[in-house]
Design a protein around this motif. Structure first.
Motif: not given
Length: 153
Positions: A57-58, A60-65
């Motif tokens: 993931l990118s 920001s997406d990795a942080e959210k996930e």
């Protein structure tokens, strides 16, 4: 009967077993090693899990996930610490075959001091104290189960 009436009587004195002390030290060290190895394996597995999610993931997406999966990782690390504590106490008690609970208490105290000293758990009321408490209780339960199995065999 001896020919000398003034000689002292012979007594059957057995020598102390030199392997007993080593057995206690070896069982304590083995329990500590098992506890550390199992917890390190769980930590490594959780880290690999997090990296495999974050790798695809990118940022920001990795942080959210990862933020949404924080409860899974919390259960993973808590379960790993409980299992590692139980197995360490069990191995220590089964190897010693005597003074199992005393060794269990000393192993639990050592693991708690090492865990707090190494900063594996920050000593906040939310995470550190319950984590150390779970490990100590699991170590003592493992030592109790090992002691009961020693008495049965």
């Amino acid at each position: 009967m001896k020919s000398n009436p003034f000689s002292p009587p012979e007594a059957a004195v057995s020598e102390a077993e030199p392997g007993k002390r080593r057995s206690i030290i070896l069982s304590f060290a083995s329990g500590l090693l098992v506890t550390a190895a199992v917890y390190a394996s769980c930590f490594l597995g959780g880290t690999i899990f997090m990296l495999s999610i974050a790798n695809s993931l990118s940022v920001s997406d990795a942080e959210k996930e990862l933020a949404s999966l924080s409860w899974v990782l919390g259960f993973w690390f808590t379960g790993g610490s409980i299992v590692s504590g139980f197995l360490g106490g069990y191995v220590c008690a089964r190897m010693s075959r005597r003074s199992e609970m005393e060794l269990g208490f000393s192993l639990a105290a050592s693991v708690a001091v090492l865990g707090a000293g190494l900063g594996l758990a920050d000593l906040s009321a939310n995470s550190g104290v319950p984590s150390i408490t779970f490990v100590v209780v699991a170590l003592l339960l493992g030592a109790l189960v090992g002691a009961k199995q020693n008495r049965e065999s």
